[in-house]
Design a protein around this motif. Sequence first.
Motif, PDB file in Angstrom:
ATOM      1  N   ALA B  91       0.835  -1.205   0.000  1.00  0.00           N
ATOM      2  CA  ALA B  91       0.000   0.000   0.000  1.00  0.00           C
ATOM      3  C   ALA B  91       0.870   1.254   0.000  1.00  0.00           C
ATOM      4  CB  ALA B  91      -0.932   0.007   1.207  1.00  0.00           C
ATOM      5  N   GLU B  92       1.959   1.212   0.752  1.00  0.00           N
ATOM      6  CA  GLU B  92       2.832   2.387   0.846  1.00  0.00           C
ATOM      7  C   GLU B  92       3.526   2.670  -0.480  1.00  0.00           C
ATOM      8  OE1 GLU B  92       5.326   1.434   4.261  1.00  0.00           O
ATOM      9  OE2 GLU B  92       4.392   3.079   5.365  1.00  0.00           O
ATOM     10  N   SER B  93       3.658   1.634  -1.317  1.00  0.00           N
ATOM     11  CA  SER B  93       4.287   1.872  -2.630  1.00  0.00           C
ATOM     12  C   SER B  93       3.353   2.666  -3.528  1.00  0.00           C
ATOM     13  CB  SER B  93       4.659   0.543  -3.288  1.00  0.00           C
ATOM     14  OG  SER B  93       3.496  -0.185  -3.608  1.00  0.00           O
ATOM     15  N   ARG B  94       2.065   2.644  -3.161  1.00  0.00           N
ATOM     16  CA  ARG B  94       1.078   3.485  -3.834  1.00  0.00           C
ATOM     17  C   ARG B  94       0.506   4.399  -2.751  1.00  0.00           C
ATOM     18  NH1 ARG B  94      -1.244   1.501  -8.589  1.00  0.00           N
ATOM     19  NH2 ARG B  94      -3.130   2.636  -8.062  1.00  0.00           N
ATOM     20  N   THR B  95       1.249   5.465  -2.438  1.00  0.00           N
ATOM     21  CA  THR B  95       0.928   6.263  -1.246  1.00  0.00           C
ATOM     22  C   THR B  95      -0.516   6.780  -1.242  1.00  0.00           C
ATOM     23  OG1 THR B  95       1.960   8.127  -2.348  1.00  0.00           O
ATOM     24  CG2 THR B  95       3.256   7.004  -0.663  1.00  0.00           C
ATOM     25  N   HIS B  96      -0.973   7.164  -2.398  1.00  0.00           N
ATOM     26  CA  HIS B  96      -2.368   7.590  -2.439  1.00  0.00           C
ATOM     27  C   HIS B  96      -2.889   7.476  -3.862  1.00  0.00           C
ATOM     28  CE1 HIS B  96       0.100  11.176  -3.286  1.00  0.00           C
ATOM     29  NE2 HIS B  96      -0.862  11.495  -4.135  1.00  0.00           N
ATOM     30  N   SER B  97      -4.183   7.385  -3.975  1.00  0.00           N
ATOM     31  CA  SER B  97      -4.825   7.376  -5.286  1.00  0.00           C
ATOM     32  C   SER B  97      -5.744   8.589  -5.360  1.00  0.00           C
ATOM     33  CB  SER B  97      -5.652   6.096  -5.465  1.00  0.00           C
ATOM     34  OG  SER B  97      -4.795   4.992  -5.551  1.00  0.00           O
ATOM     35  N   CYS B  98      -5.767   9.171  -6.521  1.00  0.00           N
ATOM     36  CA  CYS B  98      -6.599  10.365  -6.678  1.00  0.00           C
ATOM     37  C   CYS B  98      -7.635  10.137  -7.756  1.00  0.00           C
ATOM     38  CB  CYS B  98      -5.712  11.576  -7.037  1.00  0.00           C
ATOM     39  SG  CYS B  98      -4.565  11.982  -5.717  1.00  0.00           S
ATOM     40  N   LEU B  99      -8.821  10.574  -7.498  1.00  0.00           N
ATOM     41  CA  LEU B  99      -9.899  10.504  -8.483  1.00  0.00           C
ATOM     42  C   LEU B  99     -10.533  11.893  -8.546  1.00  0.00           C
ATOM     43  CD1 LEU B  99     -11.383   8.459 -10.307  1.00  0.00           C
ATOM     44  CD2 LEU B  99     -13.059   8.183  -8.500  1.00  0.00           C
ATOM     45  N   GLY B 100     -10.397  12.523  -9.650  1.00  0.00           N
ATOM     46  CA  GLY B 100     -10.862  13.905  -9.743  1.00  0.00           C
ATOM     47  C   GLY B 100     -10.009  14.763  -8.827  1.00  0.00           C
ATOM     48  N   GLY B 101     -10.653  15.449  -7.929  1.00  0.00           N
ATOM     49  CA  GLY B 101      -9.889  16.284  -7.001  1.00  0.00           C
ATOM     50  C   GLY B 101      -9.605  15.599  -5.688  1.00  0.00           C
ATOM     51  N   ALA B 102     -10.197  14.404  -5.483  1.00  0.00           N
ATOM     52  CA  ALA B 102     -10.058  13.736  -4.166  1.00  0.00           C
ATOM     53  C   ALA B 102      -8.956  12.683  -4.185  1.00  0.00           C
ATOM     54  CB  ALA B 102     -11.382  13.087  -3.790  1.00  0.00           C
ATOM     55  N   CYS B 103      -8.170  12.677  -3.119  1.00  0.00           N
ATOM     56  CA  CYS B 103      -7.091  11.687  -2.992  1.00  0.00           C
ATOM     57  C   CYS B 103      -7.259  10.856  -1.720  1.00  0.00           C
ATOM     58  CB  CYS B 103      -5.728  12.395  -2.943  1.00  0.00           C
ATOM     59  SG  CYS B 103      -5.286  13.181  -4.488  1.00  0.00           S
ATOM     60  N   VAL B 104      -6.971   9.564  -1.853  1.00  0.00           N
ATOM     61  CA  VAL B 104      -7.140   8.650  -0.722  1.00  0.00           C
ATOM     62  C   VAL B 104      -5.808   7.964  -0.443  1.00  0.00           C
ATOM     63  CG1 VAL B 104      -8.224   6.492   0.012  1.00  0.00           C
ATOM     64  CG2 VAL B 104      -9.566   8.215  -1.193  1.00  0.00           C
ATOM     65  N   SER B 105      -5.442   7.940   0.826  1.00  0.00           N
ATOM     66  CA  SER B 105      -4.249   7.184   1.228  1.00  0.00           C
ATOM     67  C   SER B 105      -4.651   5.737   1.487  1.00  0.00           C
ATOM     68  CB  SER B 105      -3.640   7.798   2.488  1.00  0.00           C
ATOM     69  OG  SER B 105      -2.705   6.902   3.036  1.00  0.00           O
ATOM     70  N   TRP B 106      -3.823   4.813   1.012  1.00  0.00           N
ATOM     71  CA  TRP B 106      -4.129   3.391   1.156  1.00  0.00           C
ATOM     72  C   TRP B 106      -3.606   2.783   2.448  1.00  0.00           C
ATOM     73  CZ3 TRP B 106      -7.777   1.380  -1.611  1.00  0.00           C
ATOM     74  CH2 TRP B 106      -8.048   1.882  -2.887  1.00  0.00           C
ATOM     75  N   CYS B 107      -2.910   3.594   3.210  1.00  0.00           N
ATOM     76  CA  CYS B 107      -2.251   3.049   4.400  1.00  0.00           C
ATOM     77  C   CYS B 107      -3.247   2.497   5.416  1.00  0.00           C
ATOM     78  CB  CYS B 107      -1.370   4.120   5.057  1.00  0.00           C
ATOM     79  SG  CYS B 107      -0.461   3.481   6.464  1.00  0.00           S
ATOM     80  N   LEU B 108      -4.220   3.333   5.803  1.00  0.00           N
ATOM     81  CA  LEU B 108      -5.162   2.879   6.826  1.00  0.00           C
ATOM     82  C   LEU B 108      -5.990   1.676   6.367  1.00  0.00           C
ATOM     83  CD1 LEU B 108      -6.453   3.164   9.599  1.00  0.00           C
ATOM     84  CD2 LEU B 108      -7.939   4.949   8.683  1.00  0.00           C
ATOM     85  N   PRO B 109      -6.567   1.720   5.172  1.00  0.00           N
ATOM     86  CA  PRO B 109      -7.306   0.521   4.724  1.00  0.00           C
ATOM     87  C   PRO B 109      -6.424  -0.727   4.683  1.00  0.00           C
ATOM     88  CG  PRO B 109      -7.756   2.371   3.274  1.00  0.00           C
ATOM     89  CD  PRO B 109      -6.645   2.795   4.190  1.00  0.00           C
ATOM     90  N   ALA B 110      -5.148  -0.531   4.294  1.00  0.00           N
ATOM     91  CA  ALA B 110      -4.231  -1.677   4.240  1.00  0.00           C
ATOM     92  C   ALA B 110      -4.013  -2.254   5.631  1.00  0.00           C
ATOM     93  CB  ALA B 110      -2.888  -1.262   3.638  1.00  0.00           C
TER      94      ALA B 110
END
Lengths: 179, 183
Positions: B91-110
Motif C-alpha cells: 500500500a505504501e508503494s502506492r501512497t495515495h490514489s486520486c480521483l478527480g480532485g479527491a485523494c485517498v491514502s491506502w495506508c489505513l485501509p491496508a
Amino acid sequence: MDKARRAALNEAMRKVSEGDRSAIEPLARELWPLVRAFCHRMLSASSNGAVQSDDIAQEVLIELFERSCEFDCEGDVLSWAFAIAAYRCRSERKKHKRSPIVPLTEEIGESDDPISSPESFLEANELRAEFEEAVKQLSPKDKEVLDAILKGLPLNAVLRKRKERMVVKLRRLFEGVFR
Amino acid sequence: MNPRDLDHVLLRKIRSAYERARLRHALIKGWPGLLFVVAIAIEAPEAFRLLVALAIYATVALAIYIGGSAGRAAQLSAWAAWIPFLIVRLAESRTHSCLGGACVSWCLPACVLGGSSAGGLVGWLGRKADDPFAYLIASVGILFLGGSLGCECAGLSGLIGIAGGALLGASTPFLVHKRFEAP
C-alpha cells in the motif's frame, strides 16, 4: 499395566509436553515406582545395586521431563521411559565393570584382627612379603595398571588388555612362590 | 518416607529441569519472530523499529514457553503477521490514489485489511482451541506488533486499525464455531 492406565499416562505426558504444569506431579508420581522397579531389576546384580538404581531412576525421571517437548503424541511414555532407563542402566553397568567398587571391609592384605595368633600373623606377613616381591618383578607398565586398579580408576581398552597380561604374570609369579 | 514415593526434592528437580528445557525450546522454536528483526535491519534499522521487531520474537517465545493454546497461537501468528507487514508495504508503494480532485491514502485501509485477514486466518485455524482467550491474546498481540511495523504510516489510526482488524478477524471464527459448530 492395563490399557486404560497406559492411555491415561500418555495423555498426561501429552499435556505436560504442551505446557500443562499441573500435570507434572501426578505423572511423576505414577512413573516413579515403575521406573524405580525397572532400574532395580536391571542393576540388582551389582554390589551397590539398590542405591545405584534409585539414583539412576531419579536421573531417568528428570531426563524424561526435560525432554517432554520431544514427546510424540502417538508414542508411549512408558516405553520411552524404560528405553531411557535401560540405556542409563547399561552405561552404569559398563562403568561398574571397568572400575568395580569394592567395599572397604575387603581391603587386601589386612584383617580385622591381625594378631589373632602368632601363626596367622607370620603367615600374613610372609604373604605380604611374597606379594611385594612379585610386584617388584612386574614391568613399569604393569605396575602402572596395578596402581590404577588399586586406586579404582577407570581403565581404557589398552589398560584393560595390559591388566589381563599382568594378572597372568602375577599368577605365574605366585605359583612359583607356593611350589 | 516410603522410598517408593516420590519425594519433594526430586519433584523440585524435575520441575526445574522441565522449565529450563521449555525455555530453551521456546527460544529456539520462536525463530520465526527473529525474521522480523532481520527484515527491519535490512529495510530501515531504526532503534525503535528494531525494538518492536525484538518484541515480536520475545512475545512468540513467551507464548511458546507458556504453552497450550497460547503456544499454538504464537507459531501460527508469527507467520501470519507477515500478511499485514507486506500488505502495508504494498500500500505504501502506492501512497495515495486520486480521483478527480479527491485523494485517498491506502495506508489505513491496508492496516485494517492486513490485520483482519491475518486475524481471520489465525482465528480459523485455532477456532477449536481449548483456551480461546489465551489463543486470542497471543495471536492479536503478535499480529498487532507485526502490523505496527508499517502502520505508523497512518499514525495512531493506523495502529488502531491493525489492532481492531486483527481482533475482529481472529475472534469471528471463534464466535461462529461457538454458535454453529460446537456441540
